[in-house]
Design a protein around this motif. Structure first.
Motif, PDB file in Angstrom:
ATOM      1  N   UNK A 224       0.795  -1.445  -0.403  1.00 27.85           N
ATOM      2  CA  UNK A 224      -0.114   0.010  -0.657  1.00 27.85           C
ATOM      3  C   UNK A 224       0.997   1.199   0.521  1.00 27.85           C
ATOM      4  N   UNK A 225       1.990   1.253   1.038  1.00 28.84           N
ATOM      5  CA  UNK A 225       2.903   2.189   1.016  1.00 28.84           C
ATOM      6  C   UNK A 225       3.690   2.582  -0.385  1.00 28.84           C
ATOM      7  N   UNK A 226       4.240   1.814  -1.514  1.00 25.66           N
ATOM      8  CA  UNK A 226       3.863   1.359  -2.392  1.00 25.66           C
ATOM      9  C   UNK A 226       3.019   2.190  -3.264  1.00 25.66           C
ATOM     10  N   UNK A 227       2.400   1.358  -3.391  1.00 25.71           N
ATOM     11  CA  UNK A 227       1.251   2.483  -4.008  1.00 25.71           C
ATOM     12  C   UNK A 227       1.111   3.329  -4.192  1.00 25.71           C
ATOM     13  N   UNK A 228       0.969   4.261  -3.224  1.00 33.17           N
ATOM     14  CA  UNK A 228       0.861   5.789  -2.767  1.00 33.17           C
ATOM     15  C   UNK A 228       2.387   6.257  -2.515  1.00 33.17           C
ATOM     16  N   UNK A 229       3.649   6.101  -3.577  1.00 29.14           N
ATOM     17  CA  UNK A 229       4.689   6.267  -4.260  1.00 29.14           C
ATOM     18  C   UNK A 229       5.585   7.032  -2.790  1.00 29.14           C
ATOM     19  N   UNK A 230       5.059   5.856  -1.775  1.00 26.66           N
ATOM     20  CA  UNK A 230       6.517   6.038  -0.594  1.00 26.66           C
ATOM     21  C   UNK A 230       6.432   4.541  -0.095  1.00 26.66           C
TER      22      UNK A 230
END
Length: 87
Positions: free
Chosen positions: A30-36
């Protein structure tokens, strides 16, 4: 920030290694999907933080791994350690 806090609060406790790892992976994805995205080192740090003393050998191996242990290898070692602890 809330997702990172949630990652820091998850504990394995009585859940299986697979269930525990998947909870961690969903939050990391989820963090990856929001650019973090988390680095492998950060992800491994969150995973070992939620383990109890039975997993101290794994935690030591993860902390000493250079370069940082990728998630798929961490998962394999987590499963192996769980099998050894249960035996």
């Amino acid at each position: 920030m809330a997702l990172r806090s949630e990652l820091a609060d998850i504990k394995k406790l009585d859940s299986s290694a697979t269930t525990y790892f998947n909870k961690m992976k969903v939050l990391a994805d989820t963090l990856t999907s929001i650019g973090r995205p988390l680095s492998d080192e950060e992800f491994a740090g969150f995973v070992i933080k939620g383990l109890d003393a039975d997993y101290d050998n794994l935690a030591e191996a993860v902390q000493n791994a250079k370069p940082a242990m990728p998630p798929h290898e961490l998962y394999s070692r987590l499963l192996f350690t769980e099998q050894r602890v249960e035996a």
